[in-house]
Design a protein around this motif. Sequence first.
Motif, PDB file in Angstrom:
ATOM      1  N   GLU A 236      77.957   4.448  14.174  1.00 30.44           N
ATOM      2  CA  GLU A 236      78.354   5.628  14.925  1.00 30.44           C
ATOM      3  C   GLU A 236      77.188   6.117  15.800  1.00 30.44           C
ATOM      4  O   GLU A 236      76.096   6.372  15.307  1.00 30.44           O
ATOM      5  CB  GLU A 236      78.720   6.714  13.903  1.00 30.44           C
ATOM      6  N   GLU A 237      77.467   6.227  17.109  1.00 34.78           N
ATOM      7  CA  GLU A 237      76.459   6.764  18.030  1.00 34.78           C
ATOM      8  C   GLU A 237      77.204   7.436  19.159  1.00 34.78           C
ATOM      9  O   GLU A 237      78.322   7.032  19.474  1.00 34.78           O
ATOM     10  CB  GLU A 237      75.652   5.638  18.697  1.00 34.78           C
ATOM     11  N   SER A 238      76.612   8.448  19.764  1.00 37.26           N
ATOM     12  CA  SER A 238      77.277   8.967  20.962  1.00 37.26           C
ATOM     13  C   SER A 238      76.272   9.346  22.038  1.00 37.26           C
ATOM     14  O   SER A 238      75.141   9.745  21.747  1.00 37.26           O
ATOM     15  CB  SER A 238      78.163  10.152  20.599  1.00 37.26           C
ATOM     16  N   PHE A 239      76.708   9.168  23.259  1.00 35.32           N
ATOM     17  CA  PHE A 239      75.912   9.521  24.437  1.00 35.32           C
ATOM     18  C   PHE A 239      76.751  10.466  25.250  1.00 35.32           C
ATOM     19  O   PHE A 239      77.838  10.090  25.690  1.00 35.32           O
ATOM     20  CB  PHE A 239      75.591   8.281  25.265  1.00 35.32           C
ATOM     21  N   ILE A 240      76.275  11.684  25.394  1.00 36.01           N
ATOM     22  CA  ILE A 240      77.065  12.666  26.130  1.00 36.01           C
ATOM     23  C   ILE A 240      76.246  13.141  27.322  1.00 36.01           C
ATOM     24  O   ILE A 240      75.152  13.691  27.151  1.00 36.01           O
ATOM     25  CB  ILE A 240      77.445  13.849  25.227  1.00 36.01           C
TER      26      ILE A 240
ATOM     27  N   THR B 166      76.149  15.612  30.431  1.00 37.45           N
ATOM     28  CA  THR B 166      76.730  16.769  31.097  1.00 37.45           C
ATOM     29  C   THR B 166      75.684  17.276  32.069  1.00 37.45           C
ATOM     30  O   THR B 166      74.565  17.563  31.664  1.00 37.45           O
ATOM     31  CB  THR B 166      77.046  17.896  30.096  1.00 37.45           C
ATOM     32  N   GLY B 167      76.085  17.382  33.334  1.00 31.38           N
ATOM     33  CA  GLY B 167      75.109  17.831  34.338  1.00 31.38           C
ATOM     34  C   GLY B 167      73.908  16.906  34.319  1.00 31.38           C
ATOM     35  O   GLY B 167      74.034  15.695  34.416  1.00 31.38           O
ATOM     36  N   ASP B 168      72.748  17.510  34.104  1.00 34.89           N
ATOM     37  CA  ASP B 168      71.513  16.750  34.149  1.00 34.89           C
ATOM     38  C   ASP B 168      71.079  16.288  32.753  1.00 34.89           C
ATOM     39  O   ASP B 168      70.081  15.628  32.587  1.00 34.89           O
ATOM     40  CB  ASP B 168      70.439  17.656  34.780  1.00 34.89           C
ATOM     41  N   ASN B 169      71.864  16.651  31.746  1.00 34.18           N
ATOM     42  CA  ASN B 169      71.446  16.387  30.376  1.00 34.18           C
ATOM     43  C   ASN B 169      72.102  15.170  29.749  1.00 34.18           C
ATOM     44  O   ASN B 169      73.308  14.985  29.866  1.00 34.18           O
ATOM     45  CB  ASN B 169      71.773  17.589  29.489  1.00 34.18           C
ATOM     46  N   LEU B 170      71.279  14.399  29.069  1.00 33.33           N
ATOM     47  CA  LEU B 170      71.811  13.305  28.258  1.00 33.33           C
ATOM     48  C   LEU B 170      71.513  13.632  26.802  1.00 33.33           C
ATOM     49  O   LEU B 170      70.355  13.816  26.420  1.00 33.33           O
ATOM     50  CB  LEU B 170      71.149  11.975  28.641  1.00 33.33           C
ATOM     51  N   LEU B 171      72.569  13.732  26.024  1.00 35.95           N
ATOM     52  CA  LEU B 171      72.390  14.001  24.597  1.00 35.95           C
ATOM     53  C   LEU B 171      72.700  12.724  23.833  1.00 35.95           C
ATOM     54  O   LEU B 171      73.781  12.149  23.991  1.00 35.95           O
ATOM     55  CB  LEU B 171      73.328  15.135  24.154  1.00 35.95           C
ATOM     56  N   TYR B 172      71.725  12.245  23.046  1.00 34.03           N
ATOM     57  CA  TYR B 172      71.946  11.049  22.252  1.00 34.03           C
ATOM     58  C   TYR B 172      71.991  11.456  20.793  1.00 34.03           C
ATOM     59  O   TYR B 172      71.065  12.077  20.283  1.00 34.03           O
ATOM     60  CB  TYR B 172      70.815  10.040  22.504  1.00 34.03           C
ATOM     61  N   GLU B 173      73.077  11.095  20.130  1.00 35.26           N
ATOM     62  CA  GLU B 173      73.196  11.441  18.721  1.00 35.26           C
ATOM     63  C   GLU B 173      73.479  10.213  17.887  1.00 35.26           C
ATOM     64  O   GLU B 173      74.316   9.392  18.259  1.00 35.26           O
ATOM     65  CB  GLU B 173      74.295  12.491  18.517  1.00 35.26           C
ATOM     66  N   ASN B 174      72.747  10.112  16.804  1.00 35.44           N
ATOM     67  CA  ASN B 174      72.950   9.007  15.886  1.00 35.44           C
ATOM     68  C   ASN B 174      72.895   9.578  14.471  1.00 35.44           C
ATOM     69  O   ASN B 174      71.816   9.736  13.904  1.00 35.44           O
ATOM     70  CB  ASN B 174      71.843   7.961  16.103  1.00 35.44           C
ATOM     71  N   PRO B 175      74.052   9.907  13.902  1.00 34.23           N
ATOM     72  CA  PRO B 175      74.086  10.605  12.610  1.00 34.23           C
ATOM     73  C   PRO B 175      73.391   9.821  11.492  1.00 34.23           C
ATOM     74  O   PRO B 175      72.658  10.405  10.703  1.00 34.23           O
ATOM     75  CB  PRO B 175      75.574  10.759  12.310  1.00 34.23           C
ATOM     76  N   SER B 176      73.559   8.505  11.456  1.00 29.91           N
ATOM     77  CA  SER B 176      72.996   7.757  10.335  1.00 29.91           C
ATOM     78  C   SER B 176      71.470   7.766  10.369  1.00 29.91           C
ATOM     79  O   SER B 176      70.812   7.650   9.344  1.00 29.91           O
ATOM     80  CB  SER B 176      73.519   6.319  10.331  1.00 29.91           C
ATOM     81  N   ARG B 177      70.904   7.887  11.566  1.00 34.27           N
ATOM     82  CA  ARG B 177      69.439   7.936  11.666  1.00 34.27           C
ATOM     83  C   ARG B 177      68.939   9.364  11.878  1.00 34.27           C
ATOM     84  O   ARG B 177      67.761   9.579  12.145  1.00 34.27           O
ATOM     85  CB  ARG B 177      68.977   7.045  12.818  1.00 34.27           C
ATOM     86  N   GLU B 178      69.870  10.311  11.778  1.00 33.23           N
ATOM     87  CA  GLU B 178      69.534  11.723  11.958  1.00 33.23           C
ATOM     88  C   GLU B 178      68.811  11.970  13.279  1.00 33.23           C
ATOM     89  O   GLU B 178      67.815  12.679  13.342  1.00 33.23           O
ATOM     90  CB  GLU B 178      68.685  12.245  10.798  1.00 33.23           C
ATOM     91  N   ILE B 179      69.339  11.324  14.332  1.00 32.76           N
ATOM     92  CA  ILE B 179      68.716  11.510  15.644  1.00 32.76           C
ATOM     93  C   ILE B 179      69.614  12.410  16.484  1.00 32.76           C
ATOM     94  O   ILE B 179      70.826  12.228  16.530  1.00 32.76           O
ATOM     95  CB  ILE B 179      68.538  10.159  16.380  1.00 32.76           C
ATOM     96  N   SER B 180      68.993  13.366  17.129  1.00 35.69           N
ATOM     97  CA  SER B 180      69.683  14.154  18.137  1.00 35.69           C
ATOM     98  C   SER B 180      68.657  14.457  19.210  1.00 35.69           C
ATOM     99  O   SER B 180      67.781  15.290  19.040  1.00 35.69           O
ATOM    100  CB  SER B 180      70.222  15.447  17.511  1.00 35.69           C
ATOM    101  N   LEU B 181      68.732  13.712  20.308  1.00 37.42           N
ATOM    102  CA  LEU B 181      67.720  13.823  21.354  1.00 37.42           C
ATOM    103  C   LEU B 181      68.366  14.260  22.654  1.00 37.42           C
ATOM    104  O   LEU B 181      69.452  13.814  22.989  1.00 37.42           O
ATOM    105  CB  LEU B 181      67.063  12.459  21.597  1.00 37.42           C
ATOM    106  N   THR B 182      67.663  15.120  23.370  1.00 40.17           N
ATOM    107  CA  THR B 182      68.159  15.521  24.682  1.00 40.17           C
ATOM    108  C   THR B 182      67.170  15.055  25.735  1.00 40.17           C
ATOM    109  O   THR B 182      65.972  15.231  25.587  1.00 40.17           O
ATOM    110  CB  THR B 182      68.289  17.043  24.753  1.00 40.17           C
ATOM    111  N   PHE B 183      67.688  14.423  26.774  1.00 39.09           N
ATOM    112  CA  PHE B 183      66.837  14.003  27.887  1.00 39.09           C
ATOM    113  C   PHE B 183      67.323  14.672  29.157  1.00 39.09           C
ATOM    114  O   PHE B 183      68.506  14.980  29.298  1.00 39.09           O
ATOM    115  CB  PHE B 183      66.936  12.490  28.116  1.00 39.09           C
ATOM    116  N   SER B 184      66.393  14.870  30.060  1.00 35.00           N
ATOM    117  CA  SER B 184      66.782  15.330  31.382  1.00 35.00           C
ATOM    118  C   SER B 184      66.835  14.092  32.264  1.00 35.00           C
ATOM    119  O   SER B 184      65.884  13.327  32.330  1.00 35.00           O
ATOM    120  CB  SER B 184      65.746  16.301  31.916  1.00 35.00           C
TER     121      SER B 184
END
Lengths: 213, 780
Positions: free
Chosen positions: A100-104, A106-124
């Motif tokens: 399970e992974e998601s890349f969202i 919106t606008g200028d933001n990229l949100l990367y979430e990886n629940p199994s690795r407890e990652i939640s990163l935001t990039f511009s």
Amino acid sequence: MTFGKQISRAILWSFVWGGLFLFEPLSHSHACKTTQPLPLKEEQADLNRFIKSLAQSTLRERTFHETYYSHMLTTPTHKEGTLVFQPPDRLVKHVQIPTEESFIVTGDNLLYENPSREISLTFSLQEFPALATLIDGLRALFNGDAERLQQVFFVSVSHTTDAWELNLLPKTPNEEDGVDCIRLVGEHAFLRTIEIHETNGDRSILVLDRQTP
Amino acid sequence: MITTRALAWFFWLVAIGCGVVFATSSIPIHTELPLLLPSSGSFSQQLFVDQLQSGPTSRIVLLGLRGAEPAVLAKASKKLADAMRKHGQFLHVYNGEQTQNDFNQDLLFRYRYLLSSTVTADQFSPERLRQSLEHRLQDMANPLPAFFKKQIPEDPTGAFQSVLQQLRSGNTIKMAHGVWFSSDQPVALLIAETAVAGFDLDAQDAIQNFLTSSLEDIRATVSPPSVLASLELLRSGPSVFAVQSRAVIQQDAQWLSLLGSGFVIILLFVTYRSFTILLLGLVPLVTGLLTAGITVYMVFGFIHGMTLAFGATLIGVAIDYPLHAFAHLGSGRSPRRAIVQVWPTILLGATTTAVGYGAMLFSGFPGLSQLALLAMIGLLTAAATTRWILPLLIPAQLDQPIPWASWIPYERVTSRLILIVPVSMVLSLGYLAVSEKPFWETDIANLSPIPQNLRDRDIWLRKELGAPAVRDMIIIVAPDEQHVLEQSEALKVTLDQLVNRGHMTGYEMAADYLPSIRTQMLRQRALPDPATLRNSLREAQQGLPFKPSLFEPFLQSMTDSQHLAPLDFRTIQDTPFATKIRSLLYPYHDQWAGTILIREVQNLGAIEHAIHTDTSSALHFLNLKTESNRMVTTYRQEVTTYLAIGVGFLILILGLGLRSFQKVATVLIPIAGSIMLDLALLHAFGERLSLFHLAALLLVFGIGLDYTLFFQRPFTTATERQQTISAIMVCSLTTISVFGLLACSQTPVLHGIGLTVFFGSLISFLFAAICFPLQPQKST
């Protein structure tokens, strides 16, 4: 010894590059079709209409199968999931297999979430021009905005009666590991494949399944 | 005689002229609040004052851009940050665009296995390596920034990413258009640290001006200009506040002194309708103030703005001395005789008040000592000038009685009115005893002239920028840098527990970024040897599609890491990496100090307890708020003691002067009554008493003493009595108007002093008049 090896490798490469330069003076060495001069007026109108018609089909959620070929790997990797575009600028790639992974975006933001690795990163996106170009192009395409698409890419289209192929070549050459070109293939008004070729030779081929009802 | 007088004027003017030139050219005026604080006291108090005056946290500048579209704001933020970085007056400027590139990437990448807190021997076991490789395989195919992929062959365990994450710790600021933005408002955020100390106000002022002009430049470069028409730069931080305070205090001091002088001049002119009297009236005042100012400079090396403002209010007392003398002119008396006649009363009043202030000289609070010295010297010089210089300047024939002296209904003041004084004393004391409003000011922040909305904005900006509010910190002082780092690391266990229990949300220390040499060497020892690592890696790679030779660079950098000399502050001090550390690890006197900033304290008691039970004696927990409040309270108690001693001496002198216990009592009762009523009124008006109110109350005491002493003087004629009382009335009016103006000041300290003396002088006059009514049998 190593030094000698480096020299000989450099000579070899200079031949290869020189050869490319001789035989393909108009293009970089990319996997997509060569650039074409800007389309004529009628062609431009056609392109506008075509891109617009394409936009209609991308609005719904689609499942995908992605294969990634890398120079670091002996065999490609596979991912499966869903892709959805919500106008004007929200793009969600949700991977379900293998993890399970998601890349969202919106606008200028990229949100990367990886629940199994407890990652939640935001990039511009502005921080990463290569990625920004790619996403900008996809958004323009899904919005049916031919003008915007042509601001970012050199666009070329080829048609048969049923199938079409769209080649996008970034106008601003990217830094290393950027996007070399994007190849989109479809039938009628449906987008079937998104191929992203990177400058380092890696490529991803994302096949969109037929529309789920 | 005329030539003597002309000569006297000449010499006086030359002396004053020289004094003014000297004072304006060489006396530095400071306005920083911390300078008013004592330099002695407990070690943590010293630490506190040091932090406030020059600590790294005092150099932080928080900025916000608002008033345009986010994309435009982002552009403006980048331009502003660029201009600031080129300016050279900032140690660092962060606005979000450089989070990946700002720190010295090469250095950090090379030292990643020494700097990353994730490095343990266990991390390089085949199982853990396998897990890392699986993660890298995932990252590879992701639409993530390219550096994720690029670093895989050299850093498959992601050590570098963890180093970067440590550096960004707490900086979970929202990014938009490549820069930091507020989470809930369209405001682009920047944070910077100035190279100069926070309280080097001239340099900070120049920086503020630079920011203003940069903003103008940005406006000029963007087209169309209308896009940025309402662009606004929000600024905050200790140095910004210090500059603003200075501006407010200076502005206040300017208009107050101008308006005050104007008032006094008009009042005197209307009363006496004589320029000569006006000029003469100003002589003791000007001489006194100038002498006092120069004396303060000689002793302290500078004058604080607050001292000066308070000093200017001495106008209210010093101008009284010549006025009393003028009341006794006429009836063919020579000016010298008139002055000699009132001199004992003036002397008694001036010395007693001066002695009262004298006690405060020893308070240990530089602010109060300055103020006391200024008041003492000012009053004594003004009195002496009245006695010895004024007679030389007065024309022989000067008889300028107050025309309206006979209009005042003295007869109406009957002895029955005297009851008002004890009744008001009882009522005031009763009210103060019953009232539940806080009586003392315990928060030093309320003494700052910065309005509440700007202080709220500071809190908001800090929260948005993830900058720890500089309120709670642990300071570690140790003989050298490595001891500070090692002790910080030792404290981590305790701090992590506090975070886990929810007593605070986090902390930030230098050792997070730059571990001690000991820790770096421990990590080096934890790194596997090449052969073991090669085997583990081969095992981990089984069944994964990575090319067999892909991780050669990883093996190589592992060998390199084992031979690196550990980093210390000296080796990194010229790199951008150091800017992050410099504010947390710094030389302190002959030792080194480390600041551990604490984020969002939830349970202060628990933290204090945990820190205090830590056996290390080098730890000092500072809550700036508690510390400053504790200090204010301590010094207020001290001042109260000194005031009591001062009043004791004052009464003693008074007893010596009046030589009668009964007389002393009759003089003191109206004064005591007016001070009690004054306190009650201040309390009713919502004032909380600070040190400065207490100092002002001493002035009220002095003024009241002056009034009663003159009221109770024996008189030879009814006219003389009328003239005396009218003169007191003029004195009182000048004081009331000057301090009434001061009460309008925006600076809380000046406002407090103004209001105290305004009420005090008004009540003192009324009470003195009530207690010493015109008694015909005595006056004739």
